[in-house]
Enzyme design. Structure first.
Site, PDB file in Angstrom:
ATOM      1  N   PHE A 282       0.852  -1.189   0.000  1.00  0.00           N
ATOM      2  CA  PHE A 282       0.000   0.000   0.000  1.00  0.00           C
ATOM      3  C   PHE A 282       0.890   1.242   0.000  1.00  0.00           C
ATOM      4  CE2 PHE A 282      -3.920   1.790   2.533  1.00  0.00           C
ATOM      5  CZ  PHE A 282      -4.193   2.658   1.489  1.00  0.00           C
ATOM      6  N   GLU A 283       0.903   1.978  -1.110  1.00  0.00           N
ATOM      7  CA  GLU A 283       1.683   3.223  -1.211  1.00  0.00           C
ATOM      8  C   GLU A 283       0.764   4.412  -0.936  1.00  0.00           C
ATOM      9  OE1 GLU A 283       4.805   4.094  -1.776  1.00  0.00           O
ATOM     10  OE2 GLU A 283       5.767   2.181  -2.294  1.00  0.00           O
ATOM     11  N   LEU A 284       0.889   4.982   0.248  1.00  0.00           N
ATOM     12  CA  LEU A 284       0.030   6.075   0.693  1.00  0.00           C
ATOM     13  C   LEU A 284       0.540   7.429   0.228  1.00  0.00           C
ATOM     14  CD1 LEU A 284      -0.298   4.783   4.320  1.00  0.00           C
ATOM     15  CD2 LEU A 284      -2.273   5.230   2.883  1.00  0.00           C
TER      16      LEU A 284
END
Length: 324
Positions: A282-284
């Site tokens: 998950f790249e926030l």
């Protein structure tokens, strides 16, 4: 949003703890390594019936790698790891937001109480502290490298699946140096053991990073897709959809090899290799590695909405594919 009834709990805590245990403090500034540990252990003290903290390893510089367990009697597990890359502070603060919401307001989310949440908010404490004091953009850990004057390994390239598939030699001084061998680093080794130990009952693994507005699923090391990629993709899409619906932020969904580049020795691929139901990276955020402290809560809310929605969907899928 946190309920102000938690203030009643704060009156039972020693004054020196109050600023840290208050979840509004934990989500409005970046905590130090020591403060983060104090926060986790204080939650375990206050909510001993559902919260515990366990040390799963120790870094090269002697710092504890801790996992907090919430709803620790539940059978099905969700594992979150944040801050493998030291400079990605928003991943760590978003993990703390999720922890605070689960602990203080967990009763408002009965569908989430069926899961044991195992969260490592600071997977690279040596590197994180180095970014606070010396170099804000440092990414690796801080282990001294043999036969070299350099320090550090890219922890998300050090896991023991397809580590040796990378045919390009990486210099130890490089930010992406993957180490002298797979699982050479204490941090990746501890997390790998955790994934292995709990693989049978883990419905979802999320490796939280910044930045880029992406949700990846396996594989990273090849453009080939895993045989059951539709399952992981379906869960990732649920996360992207809810962020778009609630916050008007658009996340792309796909494999690292297709959307970014081939990655070797990642926790994502290792997770899938040990048989965990759904594994995601998950790249926030889309604003860079440095965010304002005033934005901590905003990104925490995005991470909370997506991660909890993905956990519920992953549970539905595991029941369909693997009925008890």
């Amino acid at each position: 949003m946190f309920s102000y009834t938690i203030l009643l709990l704060l009156t039972t805590i020693p004054t020196s703890f109050s600023a840290i245990v208050d979840p509004t403090e934990a989500i409005h500034r970046f905590l130090t390594y020591e403060e983060t540990n104090e926060f986790l252990h204080t939650l375990a003290l206050l909510f001993s019936g559902k919260v515990s903290v366990k040390k799963i390893g120790e870094t090269a510089l002697g710092r504890d790698i801790n996992v907090i367990n919430i709803n620790y009697n539940a059978k099905k597990k969700v594992i979150l790891v944040a801050n493998l890359h030291a400079r990605e502070w928003a991943a760590m603060s978003s993990a703390l937001y999720i922890i605070s919401e689960l602990v203080y307001n967990g009763d408002q989310y009965p569908e989430l109480s069926q899961f044991r949440w195992m969260i490592i908010p600071m997977a690279n404490p040596d590197g994180y502290e180095y970014t606070r004091i010396y170099d804000r953009y440092w990414s690796k850990n801080r282990s001294p490298q043999p036969n070299s004057r350099t320090f550090g390994v890219d922890l998300n390239g050090n896991f023991g699946y397809k580590w040796d598939e990378n045919k390009y030699r990486v210099d130890p001084s490089s930010r992406t140096y993957n180490g002298p061998s797979a699982f050479s680093e204490r941090e990746s080794s501890a997390i790998g053991q955790l994934l292995n130990q709990h693989a049978d009952n883990t419905i979802l693994y999320v490796d939280m990073h910044t930045f880029g507005n992406h949700i990846f699923y396996p594989w990273g090391y090849t453009t080939d897709q895993v045989p059951d990629s539709g399952k992981s993709r379906a869960v990732a899409i649920v996360g992207a959809d809810i962020i778009r619906e609630k916050y008007r932020e658009y996340y792309t969904v796909g494999t690292p090899a297709h959307l970014f580049q081939r990655t070797y020795g990642s926790s994502l691929d290792y997770c899938h290799s040990v048989g965990i139901n759904v594994c995601l990276w998950f790249e926030l955020t889309n604003v860079g590695f440095q965010i304002k402290e005033s934005d901590i809560e905003r990104f925490g809310q995005e991470a909370w909405a997506a991660t909890t929605a993905m956990a519920v969907r992953a549970n539905q899928i595991v029941d369909i594919f693997y009925p008890e």
